[in-house]
Design a protein around this motif. Structure first.
Motif, PDB file in Angstrom:
ATOM      1  N   ALA A  28       0.853  -1.192   0.000  1.00 29.00           N
ATOM      2  CA  ALA A  28       0.000   0.000   0.000  1.00 29.00           C
ATOM      3  C   ALA A  28       0.887   1.240   0.000  1.00 29.00           C
ATOM      4  CB  ALA A  28      -0.901  -0.008   1.230  1.00 29.00           C
ATOM      5  N   PRO A  29       0.411   2.358  -0.561  1.00 28.26           N
ATOM      6  CA  PRO A  29       1.240   3.574  -0.566  1.00 28.26           C
ATOM      7  C   PRO A  29       1.770   3.951   0.809  1.00 28.26           C
ATOM      8  CG  PRO A  29      -0.658   3.864  -1.992  1.00 28.26           C
ATOM      9  CD  PRO A  29      -0.860   2.545  -1.294  1.00 28.26           C
ATOM     10  N   ALA A  30       1.007   3.671   1.853  1.00 31.26           N
ATOM     11  CA  ALA A  30       1.463   3.998   3.212  1.00 31.26           C
ATOM     12  C   ALA A  30       2.735   3.267   3.583  1.00 31.26           C
ATOM     13  CB  ALA A  30       0.359   3.672   4.224  1.00 31.26           C
ATOM     14  N   ALA A  31       3.001   2.126   2.956  1.00 33.18           N
ATOM     15  CA  ALA A  31       4.222   1.367   3.223  1.00 33.18           C
ATOM     16  C   ALA A  31       5.399   1.828   2.374  1.00 33.18           C
ATOM     17  CB  ALA A  31       3.977  -0.120   2.989  1.00 33.18           C
ATOM     18  N   GLU A  32       5.156   2.713   1.418  1.00 36.86           N
ATOM     19  CA  GLU A  32       6.171   3.331   0.570  1.00 36.86           C
ATOM     20  C   GLU A  32       7.001   2.319  -0.236  1.00 36.86           C
ATOM     21  OE1 GLU A  32       8.305   5.847   3.336  1.00 36.86           O
ATOM     22  OE2 GLU A  32       6.834   7.438   3.069  1.00 36.86           O
ATOM     23  N   PRO A  33       6.335   1.487  -1.032  1.00 38.48           N
ATOM     24  CA  PRO A  33       7.109   0.546  -1.852  1.00 38.48           C
ATOM     25  C   PRO A  33       8.025   1.235  -2.855  1.00 38.48           C
ATOM     26  CG  PRO A  33       4.808   0.591  -2.533  1.00 38.48           C
ATOM     27  CD  PRO A  33       4.890   1.345  -1.251  1.00 38.48           C
ATOM     28  N   GLY A  34       7.633   2.414  -3.319  1.00 35.27           N
ATOM     29  CA  GLY A  34       8.483   3.140  -4.260  1.00 35.27           C
ATOM     30  C   GLY A  34       9.802   3.553  -3.642  1.00 35.27           C
ATOM     31  N   GLU A  35       9.780   3.907  -2.378  1.00 31.61           N
ATOM     32  CA  GLU A  35      11.029   4.297  -1.709  1.00 31.61           C
ATOM     33  C   GLU A  35      11.984   3.121  -1.632  1.00 31.61           C
ATOM     34  OE1 GLU A  35      12.790   5.854   2.579  1.00 31.61           O
ATOM     35  OE2 GLU A  35      10.621   5.825   2.263  1.00 31.61           O
ATOM     36  N   LEU A  36      11.469   1.950  -1.269  1.00 31.52           N
ATOM     37  CA  LEU A  36      12.339   0.776  -1.202  1.00 31.52           C
ATOM     38  C   LEU A  36      12.901   0.450  -2.584  1.00 31.52           C
ATOM     39  CD1 LEU A  36      13.638  -1.608   0.192  1.00 31.52           C
ATOM     40  CD2 LEU A  36      11.461  -2.847  -0.018  1.00 31.52           C
ATOM     41  N   ALA A  37      12.053   0.492  -3.614  1.00 36.61           N
ATOM     42  CA  ALA A  37      12.549   0.210  -4.967  1.00 36.61           C
ATOM     43  C   ALA A  37      13.625   1.214  -5.371  1.00 36.61           C
ATOM     44  CB  ALA A  37      11.383   0.227  -5.956  1.00 36.61           C
ATOM     45  N   ASP A  38      13.416   2.494  -5.058  1.00 37.81           N
ATOM     46  CA  ASP A  38      14.413   3.517  -5.383  1.00 37.81           C
ATOM     47  C   ASP A  38      15.741   3.234  -4.686  1.00 37.81           C
ATOM     48  OD1 ASP A  38      12.677   4.936  -7.000  1.00 37.81           O
ATOM     49  OD2 ASP A  38      12.129   6.379  -5.445  1.00 37.81           O
ATOM     50  N   ARG A  39      15.663   2.812  -3.445  1.00 36.02           N
ATOM     51  CA  ARG A  39      16.890   2.601  -2.672  1.00 36.02           C
ATOM     52  C   ARG A  39      17.653   1.353  -3.096  1.00 36.02           C
ATOM     53  NH1 ARG A  39      15.964   4.616   3.483  1.00 36.02           N
ATOM     54  NH2 ARG A  39      18.167   4.090   3.522  1.00 36.02           N
ATOM     55  N   LEU A  40      17.013   0.494  -3.847  1.00 33.84           N
ATOM     56  CA  LEU A  40      17.704  -0.698  -4.346  1.00 33.84           C
ATOM     57  C   LEU A  40      18.543  -0.405  -5.579  1.00 33.84           C
ATOM     58  CD1 LEU A  40      14.897  -3.375  -3.961  1.00 33.84           C
ATOM     59  CD2 LEU A  40      17.163  -3.490  -2.906  1.00 33.84           C
ATOM     60  N   VAL A  41      18.289   0.710  -6.247  1.00 32.48           N
ATOM     61  CA  VAL A  41      18.947   0.984  -7.531  1.00 32.48           C
ATOM     62  C   VAL A  41      20.472   1.042  -7.371  1.00 32.48           C
ATOM     63  CG1 VAL A  41      19.223   2.661  -9.381  1.00 32.48           C
ATOM     64  CG2 VAL A  41      16.937   2.143  -8.509  1.00 32.48           C
ATOM     65  N   ALA A  42      20.956   1.908  -6.501  1.00 31.77           N
ATOM     66  CA  ALA A  42      22.405   2.102  -6.380  1.00 31.77           C
ATOM     67  C   ALA A  42      23.131   0.837  -5.924  1.00 31.77           C
ATOM     68  CB  ALA A  42      22.703   3.272  -5.439  1.00 31.77           C
ATOM     69  N   PRO A  43      22.661   0.123  -4.895  1.00 30.12           N
ATOM     70  CA  PRO A  43      23.366  -1.096  -4.484  1.00 30.12           C
ATOM     71  C   PRO A  43      23.420  -2.160  -5.577  1.00 30.12           C
ATOM     72  CG  PRO A  43      21.862  -0.384  -2.761  1.00 30.12           C
ATOM     73  CD  PRO A  43      21.562   0.453  -3.962  1.00 30.12           C
ATOM     74  N   LEU A  44      22.379  -2.246  -6.386  1.00 32.70           N
ATOM     75  CA  LEU A  44      22.414  -3.216  -7.479  1.00 32.70           C
ATOM     76  C   LEU A  44      23.416  -2.798  -8.548  1.00 32.70           C
ATOM     77  CD1 LEU A  44      18.611  -4.027  -7.776  1.00 32.70           C
ATOM     78  CD2 LEU A  44      20.421  -5.668  -7.240  1.00 32.70           C
ATOM     79  N   ARG A  45      23.478  -1.508  -8.825  1.00 36.03           N
ATOM     80  CA  ARG A  45      24.448  -1.037  -9.815  1.00 36.03           C
ATOM     81  C   ARG A  45      25.875  -1.237  -9.320  1.00 36.03           C
ATOM     82  NH1 ARG A  45      21.039   4.379 -11.676  1.00 36.03           N
ATOM     83  NH2 ARG A  45      19.733   3.281 -13.202  1.00 36.03           N
ATOM     84  N   VAL A  46      26.092  -1.020  -8.044  1.00 35.43           N
ATOM     85  CA  VAL A  46      27.423  -1.265  -7.470  1.00 35.43           C
ATOM     86  C   VAL A  46      27.811  -2.730  -7.649  1.00 35.43           C
ATOM     87  CG1 VAL A  46      28.652  -1.433  -5.275  1.00 35.43           C
ATOM     88  CG2 VAL A  46      27.398   0.644  -5.836  1.00 35.43           C
ATOM     89  N   ARG A  47      26.821  -3.602  -7.612  1.00 33.06           N
ATOM     90  CA  ARG A  47      27.074  -5.036  -7.772  1.00 33.06           C
ATOM     91  C   ARG A  47      27.114  -5.457  -9.241  1.00 33.06           C
ATOM     92  NH1 ARG A  47      24.794  -4.165  -2.874  1.00 33.06           N
ATOM     93  NH2 ARG A  47      25.278  -5.622  -1.161  1.00 33.06           N
ATOM     94  N   GLY A  48      27.141  -4.498 -10.141  1.00 34.56           N
ATOM     95  CA  GLY A  48      27.338  -4.796 -11.552  1.00 34.56           C
ATOM     96  C   GLY A  48      26.089  -5.041 -12.361  1.00 34.56           C
ATOM     97  N   ARG A  49      24.916  -4.689 -11.813  1.00 36.95           N
ATOM     98  CA  ARG A  49      23.672  -4.902 -12.538  1.00 36.95           C
ATOM     99  C   ARG A  49      23.149  -3.584 -13.121  1.00 36.95           C
ATOM    100  NH1 ARG A  49      21.529 -10.227 -13.269  1.00 36.95           N
ATOM    101  NH2 ARG A  49      22.094 -11.488 -11.472  1.00 36.95           N
ATOM    102  N   THR A  50      22.748  -3.615 -14.380  1.00 39.98           N
ATOM    103  CA  THR A  50      22.019  -2.494 -14.956  1.00 39.98           C
ATOM    104  C   THR A  50      20.592  -2.528 -14.405  1.00 39.98           C
ATOM    105  OG1 THR A  50      23.328  -2.688 -16.968  1.00 39.98           O
ATOM    106  CG2 THR A  50      21.309  -1.382 -17.099  1.00 39.98           C
ATOM    107  N   VAL A  51      20.065  -1.367 -14.050  1.00 41.10           N
ATOM    108  CA  VAL A  51      18.755  -1.312 -13.394  1.00 41.10           C
ATOM    109  C   VAL A  51      17.834  -0.365 -14.150  1.00 41.10           C
ATOM    110  CG1 VAL A  51      17.517  -0.768 -11.255  1.00 41.10           C
ATOM    111  CG2 VAL A  51      19.811  -1.764 -11.146  1.00 41.10           C
ATOM    112  N   LEU A  52      16.581  -0.770 -14.294  1.00 45.45           N
ATOM    113  CA  LEU A  52      15.549   0.083 -14.845  1.00 45.45           C
ATOM    114  C   LEU A  52      14.408   0.157 -13.833  1.00 45.45           C
ATOM    115  CD1 LEU A  52      14.375   1.730 -17.193  1.00 45.45           C
ATOM    116  CD2 LEU A  52      13.434  -0.403 -18.110  1.00 45.45           C
ATOM    117  N   ARG A  53      14.019   1.387 -13.468  1.00 48.09           N
ATOM    118  CA  ARG A  53      12.931   1.613 -12.511  1.00 48.09           C
ATOM    119  C   ARG A  53      11.637   1.920 -13.249  1.00 48.09           C
ATOM    120  NH1 ARG A  53      10.383   1.593  -9.329  1.00 48.09           N
ATOM    121  NH2 ARG A  53      10.254   3.369  -7.917  1.00 48.09           N
TER     122      ARG A  53
END
Length: 202
Positions: A28-53
């Protein structure tokens, strides 16, 4: 939150690199799933993965269809708001094995009720699609990893904005019919944002 992000990024990046990884962050929006998805972008890129949000909120139906029966019908919100067919066709199916990897990152701007004018993007093999949204599970979406941010009934009611409280019956129906905490790969109990509890469901 930092430990959760690192744990998820490590798990996602550990999947085979010859194929795409489609990740749905649901809640639900109250749980802020978009924030968690946004915060996963940089760590995945550091690990060598191209990311699309991508956000499911950019794949809602036009207002003429979405609001045909009024602006505050929880069952219509549950069943009809998301253009599931377009989301699958334009975002998820192109990442099936052997497909093009060519994804449309946004389709419909519900704020002004007109199509986005954005180009397709090609996600290279081994890339990660991070999709956030609400009521995503139980729709048969082709994804490899599902993360559900779970809120208790009380926390959901407290943290839902006044103008969106009419949606609460839809979330109750979701809990009853889909049981997202049972079907998601990873469940995050998010009643206390600074003390998230993680459960690997399967």
């Amino acid at each position: 939150m930092e430990s959760l992000v690192d744990e998820l990024a490590e798990s996602i990046s550990g999947r085979p690199r010859e194929a795409w990884v489609r990740v749905a962050v649901d809640g639900a929006p109250a749980a802020e799933p978009g924030e968690l998805a946004d915060r996963l972008v940089a760590p995945l890129r550091v690990r060598g993965r191209t990311v699309l949000r991508v956000s499911a909120a950019d794949f809602l139906r036009p207002a003429s269809l979405r609001l045909e029966y009024g602006r505050s019908d929880p069952d219509v919100f549950y069943d009809e708001w998301l253009d599931t067919g377009a989301l699958v066709r334009e975002v998820l199916e192109p990442l099936d094995r052997g497909r093009s990897g060519k994804v449309l990152p946004a389709l419909w701007d519900s704020r002004v009720d007109r199509a986005f004018r954005v180009p397709y993007e090609t996600l290279p093999a081994g890339g990660v699609l991070l999709l956030d949204g609400t009521l995503l599970l139980g729709r048969g979406l082709p994804i490899e990893v599902s993360v559900h941010l779970w809120l208790s009934e009380g926390a959901l009611a407290r943290r839902t904005a006044a103008g969106e409280r009419w949606r609460l019956p839809a979330y109750e129906r979701y809990e009853r019919e889909v049981r997202p905490a049972d079907v998601a790969d990873v469940v995050v109990r998010a009643d206390h944002p600074h003390r998230l509890a993680v459960k690997v469901a399967r």
